[in-house]
Design a protein around this motif. Structure first.
Motif, PDB file in Angstrom:
ATOM      1  N   HIS A   9     -19.891  87.665   5.507  1.00 41.92           N
ATOM      2  CA  HIS A   9     -18.670  86.846   5.466  1.00 41.92           C
ATOM      3  C   HIS A   9     -17.524  87.695   4.896  1.00 41.92           C
ATOM      4  N   VAL A  10     -16.885  88.457   5.789  1.00 37.92           N
ATOM      5  CA  VAL A  10     -15.807  89.356   5.348  1.00 37.92           C
ATOM      6  C   VAL A  10     -14.471  88.818   5.852  1.00 37.92           C
ATOM      7  N   VAL A  11     -13.514  88.663   4.945  1.00 41.11           N
ATOM      8  CA  VAL A  11     -12.159  88.242   5.324  1.00 41.11           C
ATOM      9  C   VAL A  11     -11.210  89.377   4.955  1.00 41.11           C
ATOM     10  N   CYS A  12     -10.444  89.826   5.948  1.00 37.15           N
ATOM     11  CA  CYS A  12      -9.566  90.979   5.737  1.00 37.15           C
ATOM     12  C   CYS A  12      -8.122  90.511   5.536  1.00 37.15           C
ATOM     13  N   THR A  13      -7.538  90.892   4.408  1.00 41.43           N
ATOM     14  CA  THR A  13      -6.120  90.600   4.186  1.00 41.43           C
ATOM     15  C   THR A  13      -5.329  91.885   4.389  1.00 41.43           C
ATOM     16  N   ARG A  14      -4.336  91.841   5.281  1.00 43.15           N
ATOM     17  CA  ARG A  14      -3.421  92.991   5.444  1.00 43.15           C
ATOM     18  C   ARG A  14      -2.167  92.649   4.659  1.00 43.15           C
ATOM     19  N   THR A  15      -2.122  93.141   3.440  1.00 39.50           N
ATOM     20  CA  THR A  15      -1.042  92.764   2.536  1.00 39.50           C
ATOM     21  C   THR A  15       0.109  93.758   2.647  1.00 39.50           C
ATOM     22  N   PHE A  16       1.318  93.191   2.746  1.00 38.63           N
ATOM     23  CA  PHE A  16       2.531  94.013   2.770  1.00 38.63           C
ATOM     24  C   PHE A  16       2.858  94.384   1.315  1.00 38.63           C
ATOM     25  N   SER A  34       2.428  83.717   9.548  1.00 41.10           N
ATOM     26  CA  SER A  34       2.201  82.343  10.028  1.00 41.10           C
ATOM     27  C   SER A  34       0.725  82.044  10.315  1.00 41.10           C
ATOM     28  N   LYS A  35      -0.062  83.056  10.710  1.00 41.73           N
ATOM     29  CA  LYS A  35      -1.495  82.811  10.962  1.00 41.73           C
ATOM     30  C   LYS A  35      -2.170  82.352   9.660  1.00 41.73           C
ATOM     31  N   PHE A  36      -1.861  83.043   8.564  1.00 36.76           N
ATOM     32  CA  PHE A  36      -2.461  82.697   7.272  1.00 36.76           C
ATOM     33  C   PHE A  36      -1.929  81.348   6.780  1.00 36.76           C
ATOM     34  N   PRO A  84     -14.432  84.105   8.454  1.00 36.36           N
ATOM     35  CA  PRO A  84     -15.021  85.446   8.398  1.00 36.36           C
ATOM     36  C   PRO A  84     -14.735  86.210   9.695  1.00 36.36           C
ATOM     37  N   GLY A  85     -14.593  87.526   9.556  1.00 34.59           N
ATOM     38  CA  GLY A  85     -14.332  88.361  10.730  1.00 34.59           C
ATOM     39  C   GLY A  85     -12.868  88.358  11.130  1.00 34.59           C
ATOM     40  N   GLU A  86     -12.039  87.580  10.391  1.00 35.55           N
ATOM     41  CA  GLU A  86     -10.626  87.477  10.742  1.00 35.55           C
ATOM     42  C   GLU A  86      -9.755  88.356   9.853  1.00 35.55           C
ATOM     43  N   VAL A  87      -8.569  88.654  10.366  1.00 33.20           N
ATOM     44  CA  VAL A  87      -7.574  89.455   9.656  1.00 33.20           C
ATOM     45  C   VAL A  87      -6.342  88.583   9.434  1.00 33.20           C
ATOM     46  N   TYR A  88      -5.787  88.618   8.230  1.00 32.11           N
ATOM     47  CA  TYR A  88      -4.594  87.823   7.937  1.00 32.11           C
ATOM     48  C   TYR A  88      -3.519  88.677   7.279  1.00 32.11           C
ATOM     49  N   ASN A  89      -2.296  88.605   7.805  1.00 25.41           N
ATOM     50  CA  ASN A  89      -1.152  89.227   7.135  1.00 25.41           C
ATOM     51  C   ASN A  89      -0.759  88.402   5.915  1.00 25.41           C
ATOM     52  N   ILE A  90      -0.515  89.093   4.809  1.00 28.54           N
ATOM     53  CA  ILE A  90       0.043  88.453   3.610  1.00 28.54           C
ATOM     54  C   ILE A  90       1.397  89.117   3.387  1.00 28.54           C
ATOM     55  N   LEU A  94      -7.280  81.928  -1.582  1.00 28.44           N
ATOM     56  CA  LEU A  94      -7.304  81.062  -0.397  1.00 28.44           C
ATOM     57  C   LEU A  94      -7.997  81.739   0.786  1.00 28.44           C
ATOM     58  N   ALA A  95      -7.878  83.069   0.838  1.00 31.84           N
ATOM     59  CA  ALA A  95      -8.516  83.805   1.944  1.00 31.84           C
ATOM     60  C   ALA A  95     -10.021  83.540   1.935  1.00 31.84           C
TER      61      ALA A  95
END
Ligand SMILES: C[C@H]1O[C@H](OP(=O)(O)OP(=O)(O)OC[C@H]2O[C@@H](n3cnc4c(=O)[nH]c(N)nc43)[C@H](O)[C@@H]2O)[C@@H](O)[C@@H](O)C1=O
Length: 316
Positions: free
Chosen positions: A167-174, A287-289, A236-242, A229-230
């Motif tokens: 269960h991996v959730v990837c955050t792409r943080t700016f 907006s996805k997150f 899981p398996g998803e990528v979210y921009n922060i 929240l992520a």
């Protein structure tokens, strides 16, 4: 609920530990023998520290077996972009091997836990001005060894989810900042220079690098809320921009800091601060997150920068 933070003594780690403790979560964190503890000194009675070298698989196996966390926030990394040009292999090895060791230990011990991985907007790298705001579907065109290490971490997250169901959730943080930001990073570096000038510790000259780059800054306290929240609501398996959804040039960020100070300061370019290639613009679409979790940034940028400047005023 037991949460493990890798890199708890760092900038984001210390804020995340505070956030989790307020949420009645039992907090464990990894440190190394040379970690500086000043950011978490005030939390020493409330968190459990474990010495671990993430590059060493045995060290990580012991960690995972002993702690058996329900949640892992994987923040530990070599995160300063210029350092990655000086020692590319070290950055790539540190960031990639550390994460593989965590994934392998979780997989081998069949641990039922959720893992957030701290990836980065640097992965997008070269962005054409027509390609903003950046969504998770934008092309990945990394421009530094650091960015490459984050792309590898990002894709490893996807691969371990697909291959083994982790269960991996990837955050792409700016970009993110706030009190305790390391002094190498631009917001903190400028704020510290101003605080030193105000106290007469330094001549009134502020040294800068590329002021034309544009960055999307979020307050670290909003970022750690997003990380929680992520794992609570992210797939899981998803990528979210922060991100904050707006950006400014480094010059504009500098002007804001200068407006918060009363002293007269001369600005000078320091050629050593220019990079072999700099990412010109990062402006994120979160907006996805937001749709998934309801998260949005709450703290205004001016507040963040005021808090950062006051942080440096208190310690220089
Ligand atoms: C999302 C991403 O965010 C961060 O990476 P970064 O954007 O490289 O951060 P920075 O604060 O070093 O630079 C921001 C911009 O500011 C320019 N700049 C001008 N003058 C100075 C200067 O004097 N110092 C620095 N450091 N930068 C300067 C510099 O050229 C660049 O365009 C990391 O957290 C990274 O880990 C991460 O993942």
């Amino acid at each position: 609920m037991k949460a493990l933070i890798t890199g708890i003594s760092g900038f984001v780690g210390s804020h995340l530990a505070e956030y989790l403790l307020k949420n009645n979560t039992e907090v464990y964190g990894t440190i190394r023998h040379r970690s500086r503890m000043n950011h978490i000194q005030h939390l020493m009675n409330d968190v459990n520290l474990v010495e671990c070298e993430l590059r060493d698989p045995f060290s990580v196996e012991n960690l995972i077996q002993d702690v058996k966390p329900d949640l892992i926030f994987h923040l530990a990394a070599q995160s300063f972009v210029p350092t990655s040009w000086n020692s590319p292999i070290d950055t790539i090895h540190n960031n990639v091997a550390g994460q593989v060791n965590i994934f392998e230990a979780v997989r081998r011990f069949n641990l039922d836990c959720k893992i957030q991985i701290a990836c980065s907007s640097e992965e997008y790298g070269y962005v054409d001005p027509t390609e903003v705001p950046i969504t998770e579907l934008n092309p990945i065109r990394p421009l530094s060894p650091y960015a490459i290490s984050k792309v590898a971490q990002d894709y490893l997250g996807y691969q371990y989810y697909k291959s083994y169901g982790l269960h991996v959730v990837c955050t792409r943080t700016f970009n993110h900042t706030g009190p305790r930001r390391g002094e190498n990073f631009v917001t903190s570096n400028f704020a510290k220079q101003i605080a030193e000038i105000e106290k007469g510790l330094k001549a009134p000259v502020l040294y800068v690098g590329n002021l034309q780059a544009q960055r999307d800054f979020t307050d670290v306290r909003d970022v750690v809320h997003a990380y929680w929240l992520a794992l609570e609501k992210g797939d899981p398996g998803e990528v979210y921009n922060i991100a904050s959804g707006s950006c400014c040039t480094i010059q504009e960020m500098l002007n804001l800091l200068l407006s918060l100070s009363t002293v007269q300061i001369e600005i000078k370019e320091d050629p050593a601060r220019l990079r072999p290639s700099d990412v010109e613009i990062l402006l994120g679409d979160y907006s996805k997150f937001h749709k998934k979790t309801g998260w949005k940034p709450e703290i205004p940028f001016t507040q963040t920068m005021e808090d950062l400047l006051n942080y440096w005023r208190a310690i220089v």
